[in-house]
Design a protein around this motif. Structure first.
Motif, PDB file in Angstrom:
ATOM      1  N   GLN A 142     123.246 -51.723 114.566  1.00 59.63           N
ATOM      2  CA  GLN A 142     123.714 -51.584 115.948  1.00 59.63           C
ATOM      3  C   GLN A 142     124.248 -52.900 116.527  1.00 59.63           C
ATOM      4  O   GLN A 142     125.363 -52.920 117.060  1.00 59.63           O
ATOM      5  N   THR A 185     108.706 -46.710 114.558  1.00 61.53           N
ATOM      6  CA  THR A 185     109.978 -47.410 114.749  1.00 61.53           C
ATOM      7  C   THR A 185     109.902 -48.346 115.946  1.00 61.53           C
ATOM      8  O   THR A 185     110.409 -49.475 115.899  1.00 61.53           O
ATOM      9  N   ALA A 212     118.975 -45.859 117.823  1.00 61.21           N
ATOM     10  CA  ALA A 212     120.064 -46.362 118.670  1.00 61.21           C
ATOM     11  C   ALA A 212     119.738 -46.532 120.145  1.00 61.21           C
ATOM     12  O   ALA A 212     120.536 -47.111 120.874  1.00 61.21           O
ATOM     13  N   THR A 253     113.846 -50.391 120.001  1.00 67.98           N
ATOM     14  CA  THR A 253     113.810 -49.004 120.443  1.00 67.98           C
ATOM     15  C   THR A 253     112.910 -48.874 121.677  1.00 67.98           C
ATOM     16  O   THR A 253     111.828 -49.447 121.724  1.00 67.98           O
ATOM     17  N   LYS A 259     118.617 -49.856 113.824  1.00 68.19           N
ATOM     18  CA  LYS A 259     118.425 -50.384 115.176  1.00 68.19           C
ATOM     19  C   LYS A 259     118.584 -51.894 115.209  1.00 68.19           C
ATOM     20  O   LYS A 259     119.231 -52.443 116.115  1.00 68.19           O
ATOM     21  N   CYS A 304     115.577 -43.111 117.941  1.00 64.09           N
ATOM     22  CA  CYS A 304     114.869 -44.257 117.357  1.00 64.09           C
ATOM     23  C   CYS A 304     115.858 -45.277 116.802  1.00 64.09           C
ATOM     24  O   CYS A 304     115.634 -46.494 116.879  1.00 64.09           O
ATOM     25  N   VAL A 351     118.129 -48.304 123.049  1.00 62.65           N
ATOM     26  CA  VAL A 351     117.503 -49.616 123.222  1.00 62.65           C
ATOM     27  C   VAL A 351     116.607 -49.664 124.454  1.00 62.65           C
ATOM     28  O   VAL A 351     116.761 -48.892 125.397  1.00 62.65           O
ATOM     29  N   THR A 357     110.519 -52.293 115.389  1.00 62.95           N
ATOM     30  CA  THR A 357     111.687 -52.908 116.038  1.00 62.95           C
ATOM     31  C   THR A 357     111.279 -53.855 117.163  1.00 62.95           C
ATOM     32  O   THR A 357     111.982 -54.836 117.425  1.00 62.95           O
ATOM     33  N   THR A 400     115.651 -46.058 110.164  1.00 65.74           N
ATOM     34  CA  THR A 400     115.773 -46.140 111.624  1.00 65.74           C
ATOM     35  C   THR A 400     115.605 -47.579 112.104  1.00 65.74           C
ATOM     36  O   THR A 400     116.313 -48.022 113.018  1.00 65.74           O
TER      37      THR A 400
END
Length: 307
Positions: A236, A287, A102, A266, A232, A100, A104, A291, A228
């Motif tokens: 990141q 997440t 990292a 994510t 992200k 979640c 993509v 995201t 998370t």
């Protein structure tokens, strides 16, 4: 910027269809699980064969890969430390949480964003290949190990990724790319048709889960969800920028491509994995939702600053 909005709008519409079908009681949580299983065992492996078979694997040997790898490892390490010592998560839950933070959406969103925002779909290839060939097999091996009873033999443990349909599909795709082989039409055409099933199936399943599942943040830690999401959306891409620009000397369009790809949300298939292994499904679902919404302004800011 039209490509960014088009990609996100397409995803939102298909998710909305799943939620509407659940609202109308045409589909239920049983259907959601079936769709996830079909995507995991059939659609996604076929998609991997077709997508990677057409990719240029030489693109993975680039500065993009180095920056992408470090940008993945940093949020994963941060999350794992917190999951182990603060939230005390078991192996499977921590694995999904790491994904979640990292993993993509390089496929169904990354490709249109790379095409329309960056001007070349090949920019997303290093991220796509790294996730499929390294990150995903390792994560699936850990999930398989977590679901096993007792400690599996070493050979059985290391062979598990190669019995996973997604890993097998990815390796077959790379083999096609490296050798330059082309599948005969009677094989390639059905695979492409089945691959086209993967993304709609997972998005509709996700929409059903949004409508019928627990509310946002229910059943999990709000702090964990916030962590998370921030890892992200903020950590990141920031790490990707720092490594690419300061350590590797990347600039211009190449730098923009690396940061934009790292700022993608994510991936929806993390929810498929969470459902398949019954680990951290609520965290994965929430997440992805946060995201996906939050990456739009993040990517727009990145494009404005580096474009």
């Amino acid at each position: 910027m039209q490509g960014v909005f088009t990609g996100f709008a397409t995803i939102a519409v298909v998710i909305g269809v799943g939620a509407l079908l659940a609202q109308l009681r045409i589909l239920d949580l049983t259907a959601q699980r079936i769709l996830s299983q079909v995507s995991f065992f059939v659609g996604s492996p076929a998609l991997m064969v077709i997508t990677l078979g057409r990719a240029d694997v030489e693109d993975v040997l680039s500065a993009n890969l180095v920056a992408t790898t470090v940008a993945v490892l940093v949020p994963v390490v941060i999350y794992v430390v917190l999951a182990r010592f603060v939230w005390h998560r078991r192996l499977g839950d921590a694995t999904i949480g790491s994904l979640c933070a990292a993993y993509v959406n390089a496929g169904n969103l990354g490709i249109p964003v790379a095409s329309y925002v960056l001007g070349d779909a090949s920019y997303v290839a290093p991220t796509l290949l790294f996730q499929m060939l390294v990150l995903q097999p390792v994560a699936l091996a850990l999930l398989d190990a977590d679901g096993a009873t007792g400690a599996p033999p070493f050979l059985r443990l290391i062979s598990r990724p190669f019995t996973n349909p997604l890993t097998v599909g990815s390796l077959l795709g790379v083999l096609l790319s490296v050798t330059g082989w082309t599948l005969p039409e009677f094989v390639g055409n059905p695979l492409e048709l089945l691959g086209n099933l993967a993304v709609p199936a997972m998005l509709i399943a996700y929409g059903i889960a949004l409508r019928l599942g627990p509310g946002l943040g229910a059943g999990g830690s709000v702090a964990e969800l916030a962590t998370t999401s921030l890892l992200k959306l903020v950590v990141q891409p920031a790490v990707a920028y720092a490594v690419a620009h300061f350590a590797l000397g990347v600039d211009g369009q190449a730098l923009l491509a690396i940061v934009v790809c790292s700022a993608l949300p994510t991936a929806q298939n993390i929810f498929v994995h969470a459902t398949r292994y019954d680990r951290a499904t609520v965290l994965a679902r929430d997440t992805i939702l946060i995201t996906t919404m939050g990456s739009v302004p993040v990517i727009l800011v990145v494009a404005a600053l580096l474009g």
